[in-house]
Design a protein around this motif. Structure first.
Motif, mmCIF file in Angstrom:
data_model
loop_
_atom_site.group_PDB
_atom_site.id
_atom_site.type_symbol
_atom_site.label_atom_id
_atom_site.label_comp_id
_atom_site.label_asym_id
_atom_site.label_seq_id
_atom_site.Cartn_x
_atom_site.Cartn_y
_atom_site.Cartn_z
ATOM 1 N N ASN A 1 33.023 43.031 37.170
ATOM 2 C CA ASN A 1 32.334 42.923 38.466
ATOM 3 C C ASN A 1 33.270 42.442 39.571
ATOM 4 O O ASN A 1 32.820 42.061 40.657
ATOM 5 N N ILE A 2 34.587 42.454 39.267
ATOM 6 C CA ILE A 2 35.653 42.076 40.210
ATOM 7 C C ILE A 2 35.472 40.633 40.686
ATOM 8 O O ILE A 2 35.702 40.301 41.849
ATOM 9 N N LYS A 3 35.057 39.763 39.792
ATOM 10 C CA LYS A 3 34.943 38.334 40.086
ATOM 11 C C LYS A 3 36.006 37.608 39.258
ATOM 12 O O LYS A 3 35.711 36.959 38.256
ATOM 13 N N TYR A 4 37.249 37.723 39.716
ATOM 14 C CA TYR A 4 38.369 37.287 38.892
ATOM 15 C C TYR A 4 38.505 35.766 38.822
ATOM 16 O O TYR A 4 38.884 35.234 37.776
ATOM 17 N N GLU A 5 38.221 35.078 39.893
ATOM 18 C CA GLU A 5 38.321 33.613 39.843
ATOM 19 C C GLU A 5 37.299 33.030 38.879
ATOM 20 O O GLU A 5 37.608 32.130 38.085
ATOM 21 N N GLU A 6 36.069 33.567 38.926
ATOM 22 C CA GLU A 6 35.046 33.105 38.000
ATOM 23 C C GLU A 6 35.411 33.480 36.561
ATOM 24 O O GLU A 6 35.163 32.709 35.625
#
Length: 621
Positions: A100-105
């Motif tokens: 989902n392109i939520k790399y920091e999470e």
């Protein structure tokens, strides 16, 4: 992931039992049967009724994980981790966040995973380079990727080209028994033929290989006479029973068939199949001696690994060998494909990637570590089953980047290097600080560099193109060379440039003779080299003004020769101006045969005539 498990669909999952109870029984039974669509509905009902906990949330996350519904999966994993979960749940949650392109999470969850499983190879790799993404995104593009028109609205994947025939797996048929995993019909093997214009014919099912169960992908030997393919173990009556739940647990197994009368015949199961594990996704090498496949057989490092087995001359098989921990991880490795030059493509969710399955490449001849194929082959979704036909130079990729498994062409971008070494023509010494230009075939400058202390520059270039190299240095004559089309690798180009040897008197600049071809006024290669010396001298002293006198030999009538020599003078002047010398500093005129160098009249030899066809450079200022 669906792509891994679509051909492992009857393997019993090992989920935690501590939170199962009478309320989850219906949903758990559906989950065990891999009917994830229906299982998700039942677990969701428990949430609505207030009978949910960390176990139910995790199971919902798992259901949507297996269906690769990344948004729903991440949502339920987020609920699940509010209570303590096993390490793999945090890893899977991170995968969904990356998708989902939520790399920091995702990195936050990977840190939890790494803390819970510090010796896991995936955790070790993450801890070594947690900020890997920017460098992965910036990788040079290795392939051009394009959607294929043969795709249907259903799942299509695992395409490979053999001769003119493209084989792939598809759920495109209108009716048939549905698979509870994703509520699509069971997969069949299809064939489509490559046409002269590069398009494909309408796909048709390979009826002699298809059954009521899943089939595909396939691999065919180079002689076209043997096919290896995946199908279900029910076809060879290998399965395990759960009498209490009235279930039969089968595996994905490998089968072989041979060609007879243009049909596949004599289907046999591989002898290393077993009812306790899967063997799937075959790829046979060019010689037909080594079969690569994926399996979760004993000795596997992760969920599924890449294996190989020797194919003996007598038709028997050796003992399967695991490709080891350079390639296989505690995650899943699948969809191997071996090229004719022994390069292995495979998919992994255990190696460092964008999320989901990524395609990796490893040259088995060099015993290298796998490299991520980068974008646009890999995305945040599942990307897998990259195959390549070295004869046709055509590759194919499968991906669910559009929301459904589809097939894409995947054509390698050929890259090469040109190493240019500039030397002194007179003594072969290296010339640092030389200017080297690279031009395309239309003489457009596409790069400029200055040589290092070893007289070298290196250009990264595309293959199958023509390049021209020019080398400059103050006090030297410019040199130029054209190269053949590159096919990859590094070529070394040695360019030797000649020191400028110019004599300057009080009245003229003396160059080596500039000769013209008979009856022509264009500047020759030899003439250009000499005129470059004049350009250099004039560029070093901007007070110099030159008057060009051009002459012909004594052949032809006087008027014609006068006109021809005037054209030669103008060609000479224009060449010098084209090199950046101001037009006000050079002029010229033709003198025909009025000032012969050798007055031999009509008895001149060819050599004497050539000497008479000349230009002279007088100092005006």
């Amino acid at each position: 992931m669906k792509k891994i498990n679509i051909l492992l669909f009857f393997i019993l999952s090992g989920f935690s039992l501590w939170a199962q109870n009478k309320f989850t029984k219906v949903a758990d039974n559906l989950f065990e049967r891999f009917e994830y669509v229906k299982a998700a509905k039942e677990y969701s009902l428990l949430v609505e009724k207030g009978k949910s906990d960390g176990y139910v949330y995790k199971q919902l996350g798992e259901c949507y994980y297996n269906m690769f519904n990344t948004v729903e999966s991440a949502k339920w994993y987020a609920m699940a981790i509010k209570t303590e979960q096993d390490a793999e749940t945090y890893f899977n949650y991170a995968q969904m966040l990356k998708a989902n392109i939520k790399y920091e999470e995702a990195n936050t969850q990977m840190k939890v995973f790494a803390a819970k499983a510090p010796t896991d190879q995936r955790a070790i790799a993450f801890n070594k380079n947690p900020d890997y993404l920017p460098s992965l995104i910036e990788k040079d593009k290795l392939f051009e990727v394009k959607f294929l028109d043969i795709n249907s609205e259903k799942s299509d994947f695992g395409a490979a080209l053999y001769g003119d025939a493209l084989y792939f797996s598809s759920a495109r048929k209108d009716s048939g028994k549905k698979y509870g995993w994703n509520e699509e019909v069971f997969l069949d093997i299809y064939q489509s033929n490559l046409k002269a214009d590069g398009s494909f014919s309408e796909p048709t099912p390979v009826s002699e290989l298809n059954t009521t169960y899943h089939e595909g992908p396939v691999s065919i030997t180079s002689d076209g006479n043997t096919i290896y393919f995946s199908s279900e173990s029910f076809n060879s009556k290998l399965y395990e029973k759960n009498n209490a739940k009235r279930l039969k647990f089968g595996q994905v197994h490998l089968f072989k068939a041979t060609k007879k009368n243009e049909k596949w015949d004599a289907i046999t199961a591989m002898p290393f199949n077993d009812k306790k594990y899967s063997t799937s996704n075959p790829s046979i090498d060019k010689e037909g001696k080594t079969l690569y496949f994926s399996s979760n057989m004993p000795g596997s490092i992760g969920g599924t690994d890449i294996w190989k087995v020797q194919v003996n001359n007598d038709g028997t098989y050796g003992t399967p060998e695991n490709l080891g921990d350079k390639i296989n991880t505690p995650g899943d490795e699948n969809f191997p494909f071996i090229t004719d030059d022994n390069v292995l493509y495979f998919a992994s969710n255990g190696l460092t990637g964008f999320g989901g399955l990524d395609v990796f490449i490893v040259d088995l001849k060099k015993n290298d570590f796998p490299i991520n194929a980068g974008k646009p082959v890999n995305t945040e979704k599942d990307d897998f089953a990259l195959t390549y036909n070295t004869t046709r130079k055509l590759g194919y990729l499968s991906s669910n980047r559009s929301g459904e498994d589809h097939i894409y062409s995947s054509i390698p971008i050929c890259k090469g290097k040109i190493k240019v070494v500039v030397k002194n023509l007179n003594d072969d010494s290296l010339l640092p600080n030389s200017k080297v230009l690279i031009l395309d075939e239309n003489n457009n400058v596409i790069g400029t560099q200055v040589t290092n202390e070893n007289g070298e520059v290196i250009y990264d270039v595309d293959c199958e193109k023509i390049y021209i190299i020019e080398a400059y240095k103050d006090g030297y004559v410019t040199a130029k060379t054209s190269l053949e089309k590159l096919t990859g690798g590094t070529i070394v180009v040695n360019i030797s440039i000649k020191p400028i040897d110019v004599i300057i008197t009080e009245t003229e600049i003396i160059l080596n003779p500039i000769y013209f071809d008979f009856d022509k006024s264009n500047i020759t290669k030899q003439g250009a080299e000499e005129l470059d010396k004049l350009v250099y001298v004039m560029s070093q002293n901007d007070t110099l003004k030159i008057y060009v006198k051009s002459h012909t030999d004594s052949r032809g009538d006087d008027k014609y020769n006068l006109n021809l020599s005037d054209k030669r003078a103008k060609s000479t002047v224009q060449y010098v101006i084209s090199k950046g010398i101001d037009a006000s500093r050079i002029s010229g005129k033709g003198f025909g045969e009025t000032e012969l160098k050798i007055d031999c009249k009509n008895n001149c030899t060819e050599e004497q005539n050539a000497i008479n066809r000349r230009s002279e450079f007088l100092l005006v200022k």
